[in-house]
Design a protein around this motif. Structure first.
Motif, PDB file in Angstrom:
ATOM      1  N   HIS A   1      10.453  -5.434  -7.072  1.00  0.00           N
ATOM      2  CA  HIS A   1      10.508  -3.976  -7.180  1.00  0.00           C
ATOM      3  C   HIS A   1      11.529  -3.370  -6.213  1.00  0.00           C
ATOM      4  CE1 HIS A   1       6.837  -4.623  -9.488  1.00  0.00           C
ATOM      5  NE2 HIS A   1       6.977  -3.397  -9.941  1.00  0.00           N
ATOM      6  N   ALA A   2      11.836  -4.115  -5.146  1.00  0.00           N
ATOM      7  CA  ALA A   2      12.881  -3.666  -4.228  1.00  0.00           C
ATOM      8  C   ALA A   2      14.266  -4.070  -4.709  1.00  0.00           C
ATOM      9  CB  ALA A   2      12.629  -4.254  -2.843  1.00  0.00           C
ATOM     10  N   ARG A   3      14.325  -4.870  -5.793  1.00  0.00           N
ATOM     11  CA  ARG A   3      15.595  -5.426  -6.288  1.00  0.00           C
ATOM     12  C   ARG A   3      16.324  -6.164  -5.165  1.00  0.00           C
ATOM     13  NH1 ARG A   3      12.720  -1.643  -9.288  1.00  0.00           N
ATOM     14  NH2 ARG A   3      13.658  -1.395 -11.373  1.00  0.00           N
ATOM     15  N   HIS A   4      15.570  -6.911  -4.388  1.00  0.00           N
ATOM     16  CA  HIS A   4      16.139  -7.610  -3.239  1.00  0.00           C
ATOM     17  C   HIS A   4      17.014  -8.768  -3.710  1.00  0.00           C
ATOM     18  CE1 HIS A   4      16.411  -9.682   0.628  1.00  0.00           C
ATOM     19  NE2 HIS A   4      15.934  -8.593   1.195  1.00  0.00           N
ATOM     20  N   ARG A   5      18.109  -8.972  -3.036  1.00  0.00           N
ATOM     21  CA  ARG A   5      19.062 -10.014  -3.436  1.00  0.00           C
ATOM     22  C   ARG A   5      18.465 -11.419  -3.374  1.00  0.00           C
ATOM     23  NH1 ARG A   5      20.180  -8.142   1.526  1.00  0.00           N
ATOM     24  NH2 ARG A   5      20.303  -9.623   3.271  1.00  0.00           N
ATOM     25  N   ASP A   6      17.420 -11.626  -2.542  1.00  0.00           N
ATOM     26  CA  ASP A   6      16.810 -12.946  -2.404  1.00  0.00           C
ATOM     27  C   ASP A   6      15.475 -13.059  -3.143  1.00  0.00           C
ATOM     28  OD1 ASP A   6      18.875 -13.926  -0.782  1.00  0.00           O
ATOM     29  OD2 ASP A   6      17.959 -13.081   1.020  1.00  0.00           O
ATOM     30  N   ALA A   7      15.223 -12.151  -4.076  1.00  0.00           N
ATOM     31  CA  ALA A   7      13.948 -12.180  -4.796  1.00  0.00           C
ATOM     32  C   ALA A   7      13.749 -13.492  -5.543  1.00  0.00           C
ATOM     33  CB  ALA A   7      13.865 -10.998  -5.762  1.00  0.00           C
TER      34      ALA A   7
ATOM     35  N   GLY B   1       0.818  -1.211   0.000  1.00  0.00           N
ATOM     36  CA  GLY B   1       0.000   0.000   0.000  1.00  0.00           C
ATOM     37  C   GLY B   1       0.851   1.261   0.000  1.00  0.00           C
ATOM     38  N   ARG B   2       1.904   1.261   0.776  1.00  0.00           N
ATOM     39  CA  ARG B   2       2.789   2.432   0.821  1.00  0.00           C
ATOM     40  C   ARG B   2       3.467   2.646  -0.526  1.00  0.00           C
ATOM     41  NH1 ARG B   2       5.957   1.707   6.671  1.00  0.00           N
ATOM     42  NH2 ARG B   2       4.094   1.795   7.989  1.00  0.00           N
ATOM     43  N   TYR B   3       3.894   1.551  -1.132  1.00  0.00           N
ATOM     44  CA  TYR B   3       4.556   1.662  -2.436  1.00  0.00           C
ATOM     45  C   TYR B   3       3.586   2.176  -3.489  1.00  0.00           C
ATOM     46  CZ  TYR B   3       7.099   0.323  -6.651  1.00  0.00           C
ATOM     47  OH  TYR B   3       7.727   0.346  -7.865  1.00  0.00           O
TER      48      TYR B   3
ATOM     49  N   ASN C   1       2.913 -14.476  -4.213  1.00  0.00           N
ATOM     50  CA  ASN C   1       2.930 -13.553  -5.351  1.00  0.00           C
ATOM     51  C   ASN C   1       3.143 -12.118  -4.882  1.00  0.00           C
ATOM     52  OD1 ASN C   1       2.014 -14.412  -8.386  1.00  0.00           O
ATOM     53  ND2 ASN C   1       1.379 -15.951  -6.884  1.00  0.00           N
ATOM     54  N   VAL C   2       2.513 -11.736  -3.789  1.00  0.00           N
ATOM     55  CA  VAL C   2       2.736 -10.395  -3.228  1.00  0.00           C
ATOM     56  C   VAL C   2       4.197 -10.232  -2.835  1.00  0.00           C
ATOM     57  CG1 VAL C   2       2.197  -8.863  -1.285  1.00  0.00           C
ATOM     58  CG2 VAL C   2       0.356 -10.068  -2.463  1.00  0.00           C
ATOM     59  N   LEU C   3       4.742 -11.260  -2.192  1.00  0.00           N
ATOM     60  CA  LEU C   3       6.145 -11.193  -1.773  1.00  0.00           C
ATOM     61  C   LEU C   3       7.071 -11.073  -2.981  1.00  0.00           C
ATOM     62  CD1 LEU C   3       8.320 -11.347   0.398  1.00  0.00           C
ATOM     63  CD2 LEU C   3       8.171 -13.844   0.266  1.00  0.00           C
ATOM     64  N   ALA C   4       6.827 -11.869  -4.029  1.00  0.00           N
ATOM     65  CA  ALA C   4       7.671 -11.804  -5.226  1.00  0.00           C
ATOM     66  C   ALA C   4       7.592 -10.426  -5.874  1.00  0.00           C
ATOM     67  CB  ALA C   4       7.253 -12.885  -6.222  1.00  0.00           C
TER      68      ALA C   4
ATOM     69  N   LEU D   1      10.621   8.923  -6.951  1.00  0.00           N
ATOM     70  CA  LEU D   1      11.475   8.313  -5.936  1.00  0.00           C
ATOM     71  C   LEU D   1      10.757   7.214  -5.157  1.00  0.00           C
ATOM     72  CD1 LEU D   1      13.162  11.551  -4.513  1.00  0.00           C
ATOM     73  CD2 LEU D   1      14.035   9.989  -6.264  1.00  0.00           C
ATOM     74  N   ALA D   2       9.723   6.646  -5.762  1.00  0.00           N
ATOM     75  CA  ALA D   2       8.915   5.653  -5.050  1.00  0.00           C
ATOM     76  C   ALA D   2       9.737   4.459  -4.590  1.00  0.00           C
ATOM     77  CB  ALA D   2       7.767   5.183  -5.945  1.00  0.00           C
ATOM     78  N   ASP D   3      10.722   4.032  -5.397  1.00  0.00           N
ATOM     79  CA  ASP D   3      11.504   2.847  -5.044  1.00  0.00           C
ATOM     80  C   ASP D   3      12.293   3.032  -3.751  1.00  0.00           C
ATOM     81  OD1 ASP D   3      10.544   1.599  -7.244  1.00  0.00           O
ATOM     82  OD2 ASP D   3      12.368   1.749  -8.438  1.00  0.00           O
TER      83      ASP D   3
END
Length: 283
Positions: A227-233, A167-169, A219-222, A182-184
């Motif tokens: 979108h966060a470019r997380h290393r464990d995506a 929601g925040r994103y 799916n929400v987590l993925a 600058l949303a990311d």
């Protein structure tokens, strides 16, 4: 009837809890309104695919058949006293009518009295208390903090915090000017880093999430991890596999196309190792 309420009603009717007779007229009327008098299988499938996430909001204070739905919910609740389903639909009606949350909390109490970890009930209340609807960020955060403090690991509403982050994103992305650009950066905040790190270290494990909507949560987590470019995506994408839910991927366009595009950026490291071993294998 808004599609989100229609999805809730269909869920109740098809869950094997015996409410089809009670809510049948309401569901039938909603289906006629959405599909026409003689819906085809193709049109039903198309509409069903659109029910995978949060449905569009109804204009404030308007829900033409609200009284009928409320009456059917109360009648169903009397017949099936232990079932939280009718109360969950009723909470959705109050959301669409934009009623004061004070009216929603007694309904919420009825839900958790019957099922302390009713996933849809928690998500309904989370949306109800959002700044876009009838609450504020403060109210929503207090609700989530209270729930998470006593929630068992892997419980059906485990995705409350990721939904708050989503929601925040979304608010940032749809913001004006610099906020949208600058949303990311929202993923650099401590809350986002903590939520994603905890979820990515546990949820993708086989059997950790055991509730019926586990794939929807994954799916929400993925989506968030990508979108966060997380290393464990890649771990989240591996857990999702080929089962893509419309929500939240449809926020960027066609869900399947969005999922496929993002997944290419986060290949499974195990597959890379397999390909590397095959490449080094003698001919």
């Amino acid at each position: 009837m808004p599609k989100r309420l229609l999805a809730l009603a269909i869920s109740i009717a098809t869950s094997g809890i015996g409410l089809t007779t009670v809510l049948g007229p309401i569901i039938a009327g909603a289906l006629r309104a959405v599909f026409g008098s003689s819906p085809t299988r193709k049109r039903r499938s198309s509409a069903a695919s659109r029910m995978g996430g949060s449905a569009p909001r109804t204009p404030r204070g308007r829900l033409d058949d609200a009284q009928d739905i409320v009456g059917a919910c109360h009648h169903a609740a009397r017949l099936r006293h232990a079932d939280p389903g009718p109360w969950t639909v009723l909470l959705g009606v109050l959301r669409d009518l934009r009623r004061n949350p004070r009216e929603g909390f007694p309904v919420w109490d009825e839900i958790i009295r019957r099922d302390p970890w009713h996933r849809e009930g928690y998500l309904q209340m989370l949306g109800y208390l959002s700044p876009e609807e009838c609450g504020s960020s403060t109210q929503q955060n207090a609700f989530v903090d209270s729930a998470m403090a006593r929630m068992p690991f892997g419980a059906p509403p485990a995705a409350l915090e990721p939904h708050v982050l989503l929601g925040r994103y979304r608010r940032a992305v749809t913001g004006d000017g610099l906020t949208g650009l600058l949303a990311d950066r929202i993923f650099n905040q401590p809350f986002a880093e903590s939520v994603l790190s905890r979820a990515l270290s546990t949820w993708p494990r086989p059997g950790f999430l055991r509730h019926a909507a586990a794939l929807a949560d994954l799916n929400v987590l993925a989506y968030l991890a990508a979108h966060a470019r997380h290393r464990d995506a890649a771990n989240a994408f591996r857990a999702v596999g080929a089962t893509v839910t419309p929500w939240p991927w449809r926020l960027g366009g066609d869900p399947l196309e969005q999922y496929s595009t993002w997944r290419k950026y986060f290949p499974d490291p195990r597959m890379r190792r397999v390909r590397s071993l095959r490449a080094r294998r003698p001919g």
